[in-house]
Design an enzyme around this catalytic site. Sequence first.
Site, mmCIF file in Angstrom:
data_model
loop_
_atom_site.group_PDB
_atom_site.id
_atom_site.type_symbol
_atom_site.label_atom_id
_atom_site.label_comp_id
_atom_site.label_asym_id
_atom_site.label_seq_id
_atom_site.Cartn_x
_atom_site.Cartn_y
_atom_site.Cartn_z
ATOM 1 N N PRO A 2 0.650 -1.300 0.197
ATOM 2 C CA PRO A 2 -0.075 -0.096 0.055
ATOM 3 C C PRO A 2 0.723 1.162 0.071
ATOM 4 C CG PRO A 2 -0.941 -1.632 1.585
ATOM 5 C CD PRO A 2 0.372 -2.047 1.107
ATOM 6 N N GLU A 3 0.348 2.069 -0.727
ATOM 7 C CA GLU A 3 1.090 3.530 -0.980
ATOM 8 C C GLU A 3 0.333 4.500 -0.342
ATOM 9 O OE1 GLU A 3 3.035 3.944 -4.830
ATOM 10 O OE2 GLU A 3 3.024 1.788 -5.067
ATOM 11 N N LYS A 58 3.473 6.055 4.078
ATOM 12 C CA LYS A 58 2.731 4.802 4.056
ATOM 13 C C LYS A 58 2.106 4.150 5.205
ATOM 14 C CE LYS A 58 5.629 3.407 0.240
ATOM 15 N NZ LYS A 58 6.598 2.425 -0.590
ATOM 16 N N ARG A 260 13.447 -3.749 -9.071
ATOM 17 C CA ARG A 260 11.934 -3.272 -8.986
ATOM 18 C C ARG A 260 11.464 -3.432 -10.500
ATOM 19 N NH1 ARG A 260 10.346 0.061 -4.831
ATOM 20 N NH2 ARG A 260 12.229 0.905 -3.406
#
Length: 272
Positions: A2-3, A58, A260
Amino acid sequence: MPELPEMENYRIKLSQQILDTPISKVVVNREKSVNVDADIFIRELTGRQVIFVERRAKHLLFHLDNGKRLLLHLMLGGLLYLSSKDDQPDRTTQIEITFGDDLVLYFIGLRLGYLHLHSAKEAEDLLAHLGPELLDRRMNEARFTALLRKRRGSLKTTLVNQDVVAGIGNCYADEIAFAAGLLPTVKLQSLSDEDFSHLYQAVRDVLTEATEVGGYMEMPLTPDDKLTGGANDWCRVYDREGETCPRCGDRIVKGEMNGRKVFYSPGCQHDR
């Protein structure tokens, strides 16, 4: 993970339902998810009230009526669910907090995440390293440009660095780069003032819109929640490998940088 939009969505919705309601019961099913002995954690929370829910990057900070804080970081796979006792989620819960007689906040997937109890000073110190909030009213284009212009390295690597700017992760870094028409790999030192202007507007637009559509969480916060998770269908490039770019019609590409995943449209995102 979650951001900012996901946690801001949670903050807004929780603030509408749990504030100023006494905590009547606390269950700790996984002691590693808390930072003190489970018995102490339960005793410290029972009878207390959450008077304010704050988001920082976050994280969520639950301000208790005795001045202490609950610091939540969902990390990878963490979720929240708020419902009655009769509507327990069909998932393993690590912590359960009951507000009043029947409203339970279930903490799910806290294998890497945590809910820690701290004094206000301890919580402040733990979050002191975080960069500024890009949607804060004190942030503007000039400050944003000055902040990033002194950095070196790629756009995505900088955006996901929580010590530089707070709250952005893999998903929204790619969406911001797309909105700005820049490759995630572009070097900051090559950007012009006009590029930074477009980038700042992209940050504001993407984070605001993603929050408004509920972020990309995989399940609703409450049984009647129709908003949370709306960004799953909203993303333009993230996790859209092979799909058609909505702006230029090219195929969206998946790559990798510094371990990433990175998604972009080679037809309309450019390196300066």
